[in-house]
Design an enzyme around this catalytic site. Sequence first.
Site, PDB file in Angstrom:
ATOM      1  N   HIS A   1      -5.779   0.983  -3.914  1.00 62.41           N
ATOM      2  CA  HIS A   1      -7.193   0.557  -4.353  1.00 62.41           C
ATOM      3  C   HIS A   1      -8.457   0.541  -5.103  1.00 62.41           C
ATOM      4  O   HIS A   1      -9.072  -0.252  -5.820  1.00 62.41           O
ATOM      5  CB  HIS A   1      -7.546   2.272  -3.792  1.00 62.41           C
ATOM      6  CG  HIS A   1      -7.621   2.794  -2.512  1.00 62.41           C
ATOM      7  ND1 HIS A   1      -8.046   2.494  -1.126  1.00 62.41           N
ATOM      8  CD2 HIS A   1      -6.615   3.933  -1.528  1.00 62.41           C
ATOM      9  CE1 HIS A   1      -7.773   2.622  -0.061  1.00 62.41           C
ATOM     10  NE2 HIS A   1      -6.364   3.532  -0.378  1.00 62.41           N
TER      11      HIS A   1
ATOM     12  N   GLU B   1      -9.071   0.336   3.055  1.00 61.38           N
ATOM     13  CA  GLU B   1      -8.176   0.923   3.061  1.00 61.38           C
ATOM     14  C   GLU B   1      -7.149  -1.006   3.367  1.00 61.38           C
ATOM     15  O   GLU B   1      -5.569  -0.638   3.309  1.00 61.38           O
ATOM     16  CB  GLU B   1      -7.655   1.268   4.701  1.00 61.38           C
ATOM     17  CG  GLU B   1      -6.405   2.404   4.685  1.00 61.38           C
ATOM     18  CD  GLU B   1      -6.546   2.918   4.642  1.00 61.38           C
ATOM     19  OE1 GLU B   1      -4.903   3.772   3.711  1.00 61.38           O
ATOM     20  OE2 GLU B   1      -7.961   3.831   3.092  1.00 61.38           O
TER      21      GLU B   1
ATOM     22  N   HIS C   1      -0.077   2.340  -3.258  1.00 60.86           N
ATOM     23  CA  HIS C   1      -0.512   2.589  -2.360  1.00 60.86           C
ATOM     24  C   HIS C   1      -2.505   2.650  -3.009  1.00 60.86           C
ATOM     25  O   HIS C   1      -3.263   2.012  -2.912  1.00 60.86           O
ATOM     26  CB  HIS C   1      -1.066   3.856  -1.041  1.00 60.86           C
ATOM     27  CG  HIS C   1      -2.146   4.433  -0.467  1.00 60.86           C
ATOM     28  ND1 HIS C   1      -1.894   3.503   0.779  1.00 60.86           N
ATOM     29  CD2 HIS C   1      -2.464   4.245  -0.422  1.00 60.86           C
ATOM     30  CE1 HIS C   1      -3.280   3.755   1.689  1.00 60.86           C
ATOM     31  NE2 HIS C   1      -3.877   3.895   0.858  1.00 60.86           N
ATOM     32  N   GLU C   2      -2.103   3.471  -4.015  1.00 61.72           N
ATOM     33  CA  GLU C   2      -3.595   4.067  -4.029  1.00 61.72           C
ATOM     34  C   GLU C   2      -3.714   3.285  -5.217  1.00 61.72           C
ATOM     35  O   GLU C   2      -4.695   2.646  -5.680  1.00 61.72           O
ATOM     36  CB  GLU C   2      -3.348   5.212  -5.558  1.00 61.72           C
ATOM     37  CG  GLU C   2      -2.928   7.282  -4.049  1.00 61.72           C
ATOM     38  CD  GLU C   2      -4.017   6.768  -3.369  1.00 61.72           C
ATOM     39  OE1 GLU C   2      -5.227   6.676  -3.322  1.00 61.72           O
ATOM     40  OE2 GLU C   2      -4.166   7.328  -2.238  1.00 61.72           O
TER      41      GLU C   2
END
Lengths: 507, 507
Positions: B274, B300, B270-271
């Site tokens: 980003h 997101e 997930h990170e």
Amino acid sequence: MDMQSKLDKLRLLDKEWGHLGRIIAALQWDQETMLPEKAVPERAEQLALIEGILHERFSSQDTGSLLLELGSSTENPGGDEKLPHIDRDFLKIIRRNYDKAVKLPTDFVSNAARAEGLSQAAWVKARKENKFSDFLPHLVKMLDFARQRANYWGYKDNVYDGLLDIYEPGLGAEGISALFKPLGEKLSILLKKISSVARPPTEFLNKDFDINKQNLFGKTLMDVLGFDLSQGRLDVSAHPFCTTLGSYDVRMTTRYLPKNLFSSIFSVIHESGHAFYDLGFPRELHGTSLAEGASMGIHESQSRLWENVIGRSRSFWLKLFPVLKDQFSLELSSVDFNAFYRAINLVEASLIRVEADELSYSLHIILRFELEKALFNGKLKAEDLPSQWRSKMKEYLGIEPETDADGVLQDIHWSMGAFGYFPSYALGNLYSLQFWDKLKSDIPHHDELIGSHNLKPIHEWLKNNIHIWGCRLEPRDLLKTVTGHSLSSEPFLNYIESKYSFLYGLS
Amino acid sequence: MDMQSKLDKLRLLDKEWGHLGRIIAALQWDQETMLPEKAVPERAEQLALIEGILHERFSSQDTGSLLLELGSSTENPGGDEKLPHIDRDFLKIIRRNYDKAVKLPTDFVSNAARAEGLSQAAWVKARKENKFSDFLPHLVKMLDFARQRANYWGYKDNVYDGLLDIYEPGLGAEGISALFKPLGEKLSILLKKISSVARPPTEFLNKDFDINKQNLFGKTLMDVLGFDLSQGRLDVSAHPFCTTLGSYDVRMTTRYLPKNLFSSIFSVIHESGHAFYDLGFPRELHGTSLAEGASMGIHESQSRLWENVIGRSRSFWLKLFPVLKDQFSLELSSVDFNAFYRAINLVEASLIRVEADELSYSLHIILRFELEKALFNGKLKAEDLPSQWRSKMKEYLGIEPETDADGVLQDIHWSMGAFGYFPSYALGNLYSLQFWDKLKSDIPHHDELIGSHNLKPIHEWLKNNIHIWGCRLEPRDLLKTVTGHSLSSEPFLNYIESKYSFLYGLS
């Protein structure tokens, strides 16, 4: 505004300068320990910006006016003499720092900073390629900036005094010479004596020491030393250092070399000594400009006291060596305590300052001091440094480097224009033994305490006698207040002579 | 000064604001990952100071005058319309940010910041002790500050729109409602269907997964994903996050829970999503205010695309599962690929948003959005939140929390006054599938690429189509430019329905 309100305003400003200074320290710490490779150039820009903001705010007219109004005036006859001691010390330090800051034109500051960046990069390359001639033009520029800086600031007898004063206020080149000359001679004689007797065996150190295990032992060591991890950290960087990011945030670093077990051990103890000083300032100095060491030499006295006087003592290791041996049960299985103790105190003339032992270390410093002095009083030209380096190495240590990389190019300091810094290291040795002699007479059972790793009374003594002052006292006044004596090399020489005569069976 | 010189001056100022913003990010990153416990209060003061300096510099008259002069004027008829597109976009973004900044009185900003600090601390305590009533007065204050903020800024139809606009410009409460209502209904029905069929076995996850091994696998995962460690880092913090400290310095964090193998794996993916966005901006945007994501929702979309669409796909794990199994050879010895694949895609109604699966996650968001909307249009009082929370949980997820700690008190957002933030998470889900559908049609062999971990073409597509714009386009324009479509929940719903109907054997 009355005096008190003005003082309060200055304190508030000082707090902000302190915060900015520590933000800079945080960014620099991050640069040395965490920063991804490609982020280096942008970090330099971030640092330049925030340093500019600090310089601008600190050397502003607001500061100047407040300092003027807080001095002697009609409104305030007699100046600040009616204020409590701590306020007077506060004003003295702010005035000293302010005077230094405003005397440097902003253009000069940024030109010097830019040139230092280029010079440092050129030095890295020149050292790698062993080409002093490539570094020479940068060195000449650095010398020139240093001379200009000293001229802006003013000095006592000669330019070099102006530079020495930043790191060790009040001593001057003559004062340092008077100490270093006999010190150098005596250490040199002792070193020759030791070279002529049998070298203790150290081949058991020629092993691979797993760095994870070294790290685990480092944590144990910090615990034994009494380093409080809720107020600091230990991380890894190319060169060990210690820096302060807040009143309760002191961060030190080490490096782990698989082939050198002692490198990380003694750097952890050394940097802990620095950390204890910065964490030992009393609460009322926190967040003010008084929460600084009295000088670089005094700061170094704390790290060297821990590293050498305590950290290389027999008593300290009696209980700790079995722990180390447990950690490296295979590697150290055949080593007995005496062999280990002799190995951590091996004395041997060597080329590189940062690897030098407790005895010969000061000789490396004296050499550098004499070269700097000669450079600034015009008796030595920068291009003659390599040959002078060799002949002084021969004179003091009896050895000569084969390359300039292992000689005049080994240290970073000159490439950054930090002339006058080196003496602090040897002065730290002298201070440390003067403090230690006083501590010994105040705490007669110090050796038992060290043996049982009950170091709290020693911490308390250092805090209550030295750290408590922050930078309120000049180094000489601090030394006098604590020990009753002036700076002298005798206690250090006595310590060295007694310790190493015993270790090497000298008569 | 001519137009070009003025623009250059504004660019220089913008660069400095950017540096200050990134210095703040560095101090915050350090706070979450490195800061010793006792240093927390002083770090807050350092942050307050530097944030104040940034606000002061950014909202200064200099900025205002430059923006005015760069607009339409006698000297410059037609305004900035003669400028290249990128310069117009640059001015648009600076104007938007400047207008927001100057509209807030400095007093209001510092009062709100202080109240937020107290509110956050009260929330931590109230959640721990499960006492909503203790947090209520702070929540009321936070709502009041939020209303005032929206009033200072102005808004389209109602106060809540003003808040939503910070995180997702242009959509408004009505726009979001129109999307969320049918989305919630369909997801709710699907969730109920899944709850009625057999739950796939996951007991093989009830083991201790060594965190050093988890960390090693995390590094492998970053390597597979193509995260360049010369431009970023992975560290550990209480809650995973990603932050940008420089154009080439993006840092993400994870946490390792011994009992939860998937927590760190999916937070790393997930990170990374980003991080890829922030590292993907084109060189000409670097160091400018245009080097930002288009909105929180678009940001997101990147993290969720990597975490869920790619990171929970069959193809991605075909090659990676054997590596994970090697790392945890004992713990996962009896697990076959299909069981693992079903476990990482387990759908189950649960109480806590951050632990929710890909399907039910949006329901948690819709619930929060509806409560926020009701709070701001006066249909719900803060004291009635706990009961409303329960009844909405029952309605959407079919379960109710036993305690407020597992209900209305679970998230930090409201305690910081960040109303209007939550919708971004679900909007990210919608955007991510619209982008993905376009990517699939542009790269028909996407599944082979994922299967062979040859992710470069996917990175390039995201860079060249989405990241390349920075925040030059509003989210809706970005979506239109990339996909040709307006925001819709259909692609997301199609993806969810097809994936989970297959996984759960629904007709």
